[in-house]
Scaffold this motif. Structure first.
Motif, PDB file in Angstrom:
ATOM      1  N   UNK A 183      14.568   1.046 -11.228  1.00 61.13           N
ATOM      2  CA  UNK A 183      13.617   0.764 -10.164  1.00 61.13           C
ATOM      3  C   UNK A 183      13.352   2.025  -9.380  1.00 61.13           C
ATOM      4  N   UNK A 184      12.552   1.897  -8.322  1.00 63.71           N
ATOM      5  CA  UNK A 184      12.149   3.079  -7.556  1.00 63.71           C
ATOM      6  C   UNK A 184      12.465   2.984  -6.070  1.00 63.71           C
ATOM      7  N   UNK A 185      13.080   1.877  -5.639  1.00 60.58           N
ATOM      8  CA  UNK A 185      13.255   1.681  -4.190  1.00 60.58           C
ATOM      9  C   UNK A 185      14.698   1.405  -3.763  1.00 60.58           C
ATOM     10  N   UNK A 243       0.795  -1.230   0.000  1.00 56.82           N
ATOM     11  CA  UNK A 243       0.000   0.000   0.000  1.00 56.82           C
ATOM     12  C   UNK A 243       0.829   1.283   0.000  1.00 56.82           C
ATOM     13  N   UNK A 244       2.128   1.192   0.237  1.00 60.29           N
ATOM     14  CA  UNK A 244       2.953   2.393   0.359  1.00 60.29           C
ATOM     15  C   UNK A 244       3.751   2.592  -0.926  1.00 60.29           C
ATOM     16  N   UNK A 245       3.537   3.707  -1.639  1.00 65.42           N
ATOM     17  CA  UNK A 245       4.278   3.938  -2.882  1.00 65.42           C
ATOM     18  C   UNK A 245       5.753   4.216  -2.594  1.00 65.42           C
ATOM     19  N   UNK A 246       6.614   4.019  -3.592  1.00 61.57           N
ATOM     20  CA  UNK A 246       8.066   4.123  -3.376  1.00 61.57           C
ATOM     21  C   UNK A 246       8.517   5.432  -2.742  1.00 61.57           C
ATOM     22  N   UNK A 247       7.934   6.554  -3.168  1.00 62.45           N
ATOM     23  CA  UNK A 247       8.404   7.857  -2.680  1.00 62.45           C
ATOM     24  C   UNK A 247       7.911   8.170  -1.268  1.00 62.45           C
ATOM     25  N   UNK A 248       6.996   7.350  -0.726  1.00 59.31           N
ATOM     26  CA  UNK A 248       6.475   7.597   0.618  1.00 59.31           C
ATOM     27  C   UNK A 248       6.918   6.545   1.628  1.00 59.31           C
ATOM     28  N   UNK A 249       7.759   5.625   1.216  1.00 61.26           N
ATOM     29  CA  UNK A 249       8.298   4.635   2.154  1.00 61.26           C
ATOM     30  C   UNK A 249       9.187   5.329   3.179  1.00 61.26           C
ATOM     31  N   UNK A 274       5.758   7.569  -8.203  1.00 56.75           N
ATOM     32  CA  UNK A 274       5.334   6.199  -8.513  1.00 56.75           C
ATOM     33  C   UNK A 274       5.062   5.945  -9.996  1.00 56.75           C
ATOM     34  N   UNK A 275       5.072   7.004 -10.815  1.00 53.82           N
ATOM     35  CA  UNK A 275       4.853   6.783 -12.250  1.00 53.82           C
ATOM     36  C   UNK A 275       6.053   6.067 -12.858  1.00 53.82           C
ATOM     37  N   UNK A 276       5.807   5.372 -13.966  1.00 54.98           N
ATOM     38  CA  UNK A 276       6.907   4.803 -14.724  1.00 54.98           C
ATOM     39  C   UNK A 276       7.570   5.901 -15.564  1.00 54.98           C
ATOM     40  N   UNK A 277       8.710   5.602 -16.124  1.00 48.06           N
ATOM     41  CA  UNK A 277       9.529   6.600 -16.796  1.00 48.06           C
ATOM     42  C   UNK A 277       9.073   6.832 -18.236  1.00 48.06           C
ATOM     43  N   UNK A 337      21.429   7.453  -8.396  1.00 47.34           N
ATOM     44  CA  UNK A 337      20.243   7.942  -7.690  1.00 47.34           C
ATOM     45  C   UNK A 337      19.631   9.131  -8.431  1.00 47.34           C
ATOM     46  N   UNK A 338      18.401   8.950  -8.921  1.00 44.31           N
ATOM     47  CA  UNK A 338      17.665  10.026  -9.588  1.00 44.31           C
ATOM     48  C   UNK A 338      16.497  10.524  -8.727  1.00 44.31           C
ATOM     49  N   UNK A 339      16.446  10.086  -7.480  1.00 41.29           N
ATOM     50  CA  UNK A 339      15.318  10.464  -6.626  1.00 41.29           C
ATOM     51  C   UNK A 339      15.525  11.868  -6.053  1.00 41.29           C
TER      52      UNK A 339
END
Length: 244
Positions: free
Chosen positions: A184-186, A58-64, A164-167, A107-109
């Motif tokens: 990936x996102x995590x 339930x938790x999207x990658x950017x909110x973990x 959470x969107x794809x690239x 890291x692109x976050x």
């Protein structure tokens, strides 16, 4: 004997064959982790397990809450981390179902809480992050993949995006020029937080779709879920080999 913690990503919110001994709802100075820390036995060995996205997923990658996750695992007794990540394939070798043990990360976050060394600290601390993944653990994973006979890559560069969107196709083209093999996102800041806590960390990446522009059409969740269902069986077998 090393106490391993397994962080399960998309498709691995629970570990089939895991014998639960204790469930801990830990609190940390950084808040609550994504889920309870499960302590038990897998492949005949004591392990910890944490569902990165929560259980249910339930938790999207950017909110973990990556800081809480890593802190709680160390608090529960983890001495090394094995992270399982579902990724997209950029390099031509990284087709759906392929397994990769990356050796580097880009890291692109942005905007994520990415360090423990901030706020009211006594001195500035810089950790060496030249080689983000523990080489001894990488070699153990590679040995497990060889033993199981699955197609895999023993190295690769993991590009971590915000989600959470794809690239977009253009973003993947840029990442390919940067040298990324999978996306990936995590993967971050999880890897560097483990380094700050002096926890050896390794990633087992499962390719679940071609990255944008690398397949015949658009990316669908049906495609991803089918690859996950097949690939997670391989992941579990490799994890068991690592723990033997």
């Amino acid at each position: 004997m090393t106490v391993y913690a397994i962080i399960g990503g998309t498709g691995l919110t629970e570990l089939s064959g895991f014998v639960l001994h204790k469930r801990s709802a830990l609190q940390t100075p950084y808040g609550s982790p994504s889920a309870d820390i499960l302590q038990g036995e897998y492949a005949g060995r004591k392990v910890l397990f944490l569902a990165r996205h929560g259980h249910p997923h339930r938790i999207p990658p950017h909110q973990i809450n990556y800081r809480a996750n890593l802190w709680a695992l160390k608090q529960a007794g983890a001495q090394a981390i094995v992270a399982v990540n579902a990724v997209g394939g950029i390099h031509s070798a990284m087709g759906s179902g392929h397994l990769c043990v990356p050796h580097q990360i880009i890291d692109y976050t942005y905007g994520r809480e990415h360090t423990f060394f901030e706020g009211d600290i006594e001195h500035v601390t810089h950790v060496d992050f030249s080689y983000p993944y523990d080489e001894r653990l990488r070699q153990r994973l590679i040995a497990g993949l060889v033993a199981e006979g699955y197609p895999f890559s023993s190295s690769g560069v993991y590009g971590c995006t915000q989600g959470p969107r794809l690239e977009t196709v253009a973003e993947i083209a840029r990442m390919e020029r940067d040298g990324c093999d999978i996306v990936g996102m995590t993967g971050m800041p999880e890897a560097v937080l483990a380094r700050e806590l002096d926890l050896p960390y390794v990633c087992l990446a499962l390719v679940v779709n071609p990255a944008a522009g690398k397949g015949a059409g658009i990316i669908t969740m049906d495609e991803i879920e089918a690859a996950l269902a097949e690939g997670i069986v391989k992941v579990r077998a490799v994890l068991a080999r690592l723990l033997i």
